[in-house]
Scaffold this motif. Structure first.
Motif, PDB file in Angstrom:
ATOM      1  N   MET A   1     -57.947 -11.544  -6.119  1.00 58.02           N
ATOM      2  CA  MET A   1     -58.712 -12.548  -5.545  1.00 58.02           C
ATOM      3  C   MET A   1     -59.313 -13.818  -6.711  1.00 58.02           C
ATOM      4  O   MET A   1     -59.450 -15.303  -6.107  1.00 58.02           O
TER       5      MET A   1
ATOM      6  N   LEU B   1     -56.745 -15.759  -7.485  1.00 59.35           N
ATOM      7  CA  LEU B   1     -55.751 -16.888  -6.493  1.00 59.35           C
ATOM      8  C   LEU B   1     -57.536 -17.899  -6.229  1.00 59.35           C
ATOM      9  O   LEU B   1     -57.043 -19.317  -6.391  1.00 59.35           O
TER      10      LEU B   1
ATOM     11  N   ALA C   1     -65.191  -9.653   2.716  1.00 57.57           N
ATOM     12  CA  ALA C   1     -64.231  -8.849   3.740  1.00 57.57           C
ATOM     13  C   ALA C   1     -65.330  -8.289   4.948  1.00 57.57           C
ATOM     14  O   ALA C   1     -65.289  -7.659   4.881  1.00 57.57           O
TER      15      ALA C   1
ATOM     16  N   LYS D   1     -63.026 -13.151   4.516  1.00 58.01           N
ATOM     17  CA  LYS D   1     -61.640 -12.657   3.894  1.00 58.01           C
ATOM     18  C   LYS D   1     -60.865 -12.162   5.162  1.00 58.01           C
ATOM     19  O   LYS D   1     -60.828 -11.030   5.924  1.00 58.01           O
ATOM     20  N   PRO D   2     -59.154 -12.664   4.967  1.00 53.34           N
ATOM     21  CA  PRO D   2     -58.589 -13.167   4.538  1.00 53.34           C
ATOM     22  C   PRO D   2     -59.090 -14.678   4.510  1.00 53.34           C
ATOM     23  O   PRO D   2     -59.090 -14.881   6.039  1.00 53.34           O
TER      24      PRO D   2
ATOM     25  N   VAL E   1     -55.988 -21.052   1.922  1.00 58.13           N
ATOM     26  CA  VAL E   1     -56.114 -21.981   0.921  1.00 58.13           C
ATOM     27  C   VAL E   1     -57.381 -22.789   1.545  1.00 58.13           C
ATOM     28  O   VAL E   1     -58.154 -23.160   0.693  1.00 58.13           O
TER      29      VAL E   1
ATOM     30  N   ALA F   1     -61.009  -2.080   7.960  1.00 62.69           N
ATOM     31  CA  ALA F   1     -61.134  -3.828   7.052  1.00 62.69           C
ATOM     32  C   ALA F   1     -60.974  -4.202   5.863  1.00 62.69           C
ATOM     33  O   ALA F   1     -60.438  -5.330   5.837  1.00 62.69           O
ATOM     34  N   HIS F   2     -62.347  -3.441   5.719  1.00 59.82           N
ATOM     35  CA  HIS F   2     -62.626  -4.072   4.319  1.00 59.82           C
ATOM     36  C   HIS F   2     -61.835  -4.029   3.007  1.00 59.82           C
ATOM     37  O   HIS F   2     -61.382  -5.225   2.568  1.00 59.82           O
TER      38      HIS F   2
ATOM     39  N   ASN G   1     -58.392  -6.031   4.197  1.00 60.02           N
ATOM     40  CA  ASN G   1     -59.015  -7.707   3.846  1.00 60.02           C
ATOM     41  C   ASN G   1     -58.240  -8.622   2.438  1.00 60.02           C
ATOM     42  O   ASN G   1     -58.410  -9.426   2.874  1.00 60.02           O
ATOM     43  N   ASN G   2     -59.233  -7.420   1.578  1.00 60.31           N
ATOM     44  CA  ASN G   2     -59.468  -8.054   0.520  1.00 60.31           C
ATOM     45  C   ASN G   2     -58.245  -8.053  -0.480  1.00 60.31           C
ATOM     46  O   ASN G   2     -57.704  -9.618  -0.480  1.00 60.31           O
ATOM     47  N   PRO G   3     -57.187  -6.557  -0.646  1.00 53.27           N
ATOM     48  CA  PRO G   3     -56.138  -7.869  -0.640  1.00 53.27           C
ATOM     49  C   PRO G   3     -55.385  -8.346   0.295  1.00 53.27           C
ATOM     50  O   PRO G   3     -54.226  -8.845  -0.512  1.00 53.27           O
ATOM     51  N   LEU G   4     -55.350  -8.296   1.607  1.00 51.54           N
ATOM     52  CA  LEU G   4     -54.597  -8.988   2.172  1.00 51.54           C
ATOM     53  C   LEU G   4     -54.885 -10.447   1.458  1.00 51.54           C
ATOM     54  O   LEU G   4     -55.023 -11.248   2.031  1.00 51.54           O
ATOM     55  N   GLY G   5     -56.165 -10.967   1.652  1.00 53.89           N
ATOM     56  CA  GLY G   5     -56.928 -12.417   1.278  1.00 53.89           C
ATOM     57  C   GLY G   5     -56.144 -13.077  -0.063  1.00 53.89           C
ATOM     58  O   GLY G   5     -55.131 -13.963  -0.058  1.00 53.89           O
ATOM     59  N   GLY G   6     -55.522 -11.916  -0.683  1.00 49.83           N
ATOM     60  CA  GLY G   6     -54.810 -11.960  -2.024  1.00 49.83           C
ATOM     61  C   GLY G   6     -53.543 -12.672  -1.657  1.00 49.83           C
ATOM     62  O   GLY G   6     -52.237 -13.319  -2.293  1.00 49.83           O
TER      63      GLY G   6
ATOM     64  N   GLY H   1     -53.861 -15.901   0.822  1.00 56.24           N
ATOM     65  CA  GLY H   1     -53.514 -17.000  -0.936  1.00 56.24           C
ATOM     66  C   GLY H   1     -51.950 -17.780  -1.173  1.00 56.24           C
ATOM     67  O   GLY H   1     -51.867 -18.242  -1.831  1.00 56.24           O
ATOM     68  N   PHE H   2     -51.571 -16.380  -2.295  1.00 62.74           N
ATOM     69  CA  PHE H   2     -50.681 -16.503  -2.727  1.00 62.74           C
ATOM     70  C   PHE H   2     -49.429 -17.492  -2.375  1.00 62.74           C
ATOM     71  O   PHE H   2     -48.488 -17.735  -3.358  1.00 62.74           O
TER      72      PHE H   2
ATOM     73  N   GLU I   1     -50.003 -18.513   0.034  1.00 62.59           N
ATOM     74  CA  GLU I   1     -50.044 -20.233   0.696  1.00 62.59           C
ATOM     75  C   GLU I   1     -49.551 -21.063  -1.140  1.00 62.59           C
ATOM     76  O   GLU I   1     -49.532 -22.419  -0.434  1.00 62.59           O
TER      77      GLU I   1
ATOM     78  N   ARG J   1     -53.799  -9.284   9.401  1.00 66.94           N
ATOM     79  CA  ARG J   1     -54.803  -9.990   9.916  1.00 66.94           C
ATOM     80  C   ARG J   1     -55.288  -9.027  10.937  1.00 66.94           C
ATOM     81  O   ARG J   1     -56.101  -9.093  11.885  1.00 66.94           O
TER      82      ARG J   1
END
Lengths: 127, 533
Positions: free
Chosen positions: A15, A18, A84, A108-109, A112, B318-319, B322-327, B330-331, B333, B359
């Motif tokens: 994170m 990113l 999150a 999160k998520p 971008v 969910a927490h 969601n954290n790794p999912l954000g990564g 994002g990457f 994208e 998600r």
């Protein structure tokens, strides 16, 4: 906005990376902290801070402490919470973050583009 | 009118018979006599005596022989042997064969009377005990439908009757035959009003009666005709805590032996047992019902416990997701922005698309775990329905499903969270969509109507329907019949939770001729101005 300093506080390395990539692509200068402790240390040593992007739930405390410290030293910096942390109620979490001094909350998520837009907005606010 | 015991005097000497008959008659007993054992047995077979006083030596059949025969016929009848030729051996022999006692001629009349009284006391006690014991054993059954016929049969046996019936008070207060023994079917179907006929009168007055002789001759029941030749009857009320339960009718038909006061006492013991047994059976039935209820509640509890556990876990899950999912998102994208080749681009798009799916699942979980009502505002159901159909339009089109709407005009609004309700409708529509996937001529009918303060929405598809064994389970979290990856198994349980929060109901049923229907019912909001505050 070249040279603007943004501190990214998140205990998750991907994170941080990113956010770093997004901020760098925006021409900003990202700094990183993986724990609250590290963030407070960095804040003490910093001479300039334009924005703080902080996670709420950290292994050694709450991201809002870093927000308070940043606000105390850099009252004009923009503060964005990325979390999150939902606990079944985004609204309450968001309110807590705003009450703790954040300018905005990004869940999160996130896309971008959302991060880009939010940071840009904070910087404009702070500038 | 008092009923005393019946005594049979057996002696070959007429003088002795007459003397005993007179003396015992003076003391209030009903006395009959026989000249020998054979004659005595004929009388004993025909009617019931409580006591026999018999000579030992008699022509045709002697006293000992008669004693043996009588004990086989009815061990409950007591026998006093009397003889002028008594020896210890004869006495012991008679006692061994079951005689109550032995008296030597010539006897003192007072001595004889005392002995008779003692013997009768024993008979009475024995009979009552017998009734008590036998009925207790039989009445331990706890099912009324098994118990009552047994009781009726036992009443016939114990009271030496020809037929017996138990009438119980029905909900409407009528007396209905609940069980009978020795009765023809038509008679067994009688139904009486309180005060009607003897049973009705007993039920009204609550006092047991003995009727001897033709019913129409009894001043208490003047005018009542018996439909068949009852010669003697006992009608006994049955009581429990709550009051009268019913009555026990015991009849002797077409024969001269009449019920006595002793029989009425047996009936009393018997009836208290019946009352107790009926009470027990009723308690048992209520216990069974309660148990069923508790089991149902327990199942419900287990279900809600499971739902609660899912709810509590989901926020944490969910927490963590969601954290790794954000990564990941994002990457992916970032990758897409970095000028990839055609194939790479497609791969990165796949990563992004699948991440978004993940998600959505997490959001479903969160919504599920959150519970609680979102907003509380007037919601236009037709609007929420349309936007759900709009969201599902692509899927519906892809699956070749035609949507038919039949919405009653002026549908009242409901109070709640429009977004949540829209999500429910979307879930149901998507569910129907999947059920009809791959088939031809898929059709989704959406009907909305309002009545009795409730708005009903019915989503009817012509898909494969829901297997009966799944009907109860489809609202359970993580229950899905869709192939892996096609559904989280949360959509319908989330919907269930949302509708419950809105004080409505959602159920699934199969449509005759194929297909399934989901029916959502919600309380309608009252018109503005009259809405309760």
């Amino acid at each position: 906005m070249s040279g603007q300093v943004v501190l990214v506080l998140d205990d998750e390395e991907p994170m941080r990376r990113l956010c770093g990539r997004v901020l760098a692509s925006m021409g900003l200068e990202p700094l990183f902290a993986g724990t609250l402790c590290e963030a407070l240390e960095k804040l003490t040593g910093l001479e300039r801070l334009d924005a703080l992007v902080a996670d709420m739930r950290l292994p050694d405390g709450c991201g809002l402490e870093a927000v308070r410290a940043a606000r105390a030293k850099f009252p004009l910096a923009g503060v964005l919470i990325i979390t999150a942390f939902v606990d079944g109620d985004e609204e309450a979490g968001e309110l807590a973050a705003l009450a703790g001094g954040a300018d905005g909350v990004l869940l999160k998520p996130f896309a971008v583009e959302s991060l880009e837009a939010a940071v840009k907005c904070r910087l404009d606010l702070g500038a | 009118m008092d009923f005393l015991a019946k005594i049979l005097v057996v002696d070959d000497e007429p003088g002795m018979r007459e003397m005993l008959a007179f003396e015992l008659g003076q003391r209030g007993y009903e006395v009959a006599s026989a000249a020998n054992g054979e004659e005595a047995m004929a009388r004993l077979r025909a009617e019931r005596f409580q006591l026999v006083i018999s000579d030992v030596k008699m022509p045709k059949m002697g006293g000992i022989q008669m004693l043996e025969a009588l004990k086989k016929l009815d061990p409950g009848v007591e026998v006093i042997m009397s003889t002028g030729f008594g020896t210890i051996e004869t006495a012991v022999g008679a006692m061994k064969k079951g005689a109550y006692d032995f008296i030597q001629k010539p006897f003192n009349l007072d001595e004889m009377a005392a002995l008779v009284e003692k013997a009768l006391e024993k008979t009475e006690l024995k009979a009552v005990l017998g009734v008590y014991e036998s009925s207790k054993a039989v009445l331990s059954s706890l099912k009324l439908e098994e118990l009552l016929p047994l009781v009726a049969g036992l009443a016939v046996k114990v009271l030496k009757a020809d037929d017996a019936s138990i009438m119980l008070r029905s909900g409407s207060g009528c007396l209905e035959v609940a069980a009978a023994a020795g009765l023809s079917r038509e008679r067994g179907n009688a139904c009486l009003l309180p005060g009607e006929s003897v049973a009705g009168l007993v039920a009204q007055d609550g006092e047991p009666v003995i009727i001897n002789g033709p019913l129409k001759d009894d001043p208490r029941f003047g005018g009542l005709e018996s439909s068949y030749a009852i010669t003697s009857a006992i009608v006994y009320p049955l009581y429990a805590d709550a009051g009268l339960l019913g009555v026990l009718n015991v009849n002797r038909v077409g024969r001269p032996e009449q019920f006595t006061a002793a029989d009425l006492r047996y009936a009393a013991v018997f009836c208290s047992q019946i009352s107790q047994a009926i009470r027990n059976a009723e308690l048992y039935r209520r216990l069974g019902e309660r148990l069923k209820e508790i089991q149902g509640m327990q199942a419900q509890l287990v279900r809600s416990e499971r739902l609660a556990a899912v709810g509590q876990l989901s926020a944490g899950i969910a927490h963590e997701i969601n954290n790794p999912l954000g990564g990941i998102m994002g990457f992916a994208e970032m990758l897409l922005k970095s000028g990839l080749s055609g194939q790479q681009r497609e791969d990165a798009e796949t990563i992004l698309r699948e991440s978004r799916r993940l998600r959505d699942i997490v959001q479903d979980l969160l919504r599920f775990g959150r519970g609680g009502m979102g907003k509380s505002e007037p919601v236009d159901l037709a609007g929420a329905l349309e936007s759900a159909l709009r969201l599902a339009a692509f899927e519906l089109r892809r699956a070749g499903i035609a949507v038919e709407r039949s919405l009653a005009p002026g549908l009242p609004k409901v109070r709640g969270d429009g977004g949540q309700l829209q999500q429910v409708f979307l879930n149901v529509v998507m569910n129907a969509c999947h059920a009809m996937e791959g088939g031809k001529g898929g059709r989704l009918r959406v009907l909305a109507s309002a009545a009795d303060g409730r708005v009903t929405l019915r989503f009817e598809d012509n898909g494969t329907g829901i297997p009966v064994e799944n009907l109860d389970r489809i609202f359970e979290p993580f229950f899905t019949t869709k192939p892996s990856g096609k559904g989280t198994g949360l959509g319908l349980s989330v919907s269930y939770g949302i509708i419950q929060e809105h004080k409505g109901t959602i159920r699934a049923e199969n449509v005759p001729g194929g297909g399934a229907a989901f029916v959502v019912e919600l309380p309608a909001m009252r018109e503005a101005g009259e809405e309760a505050v």
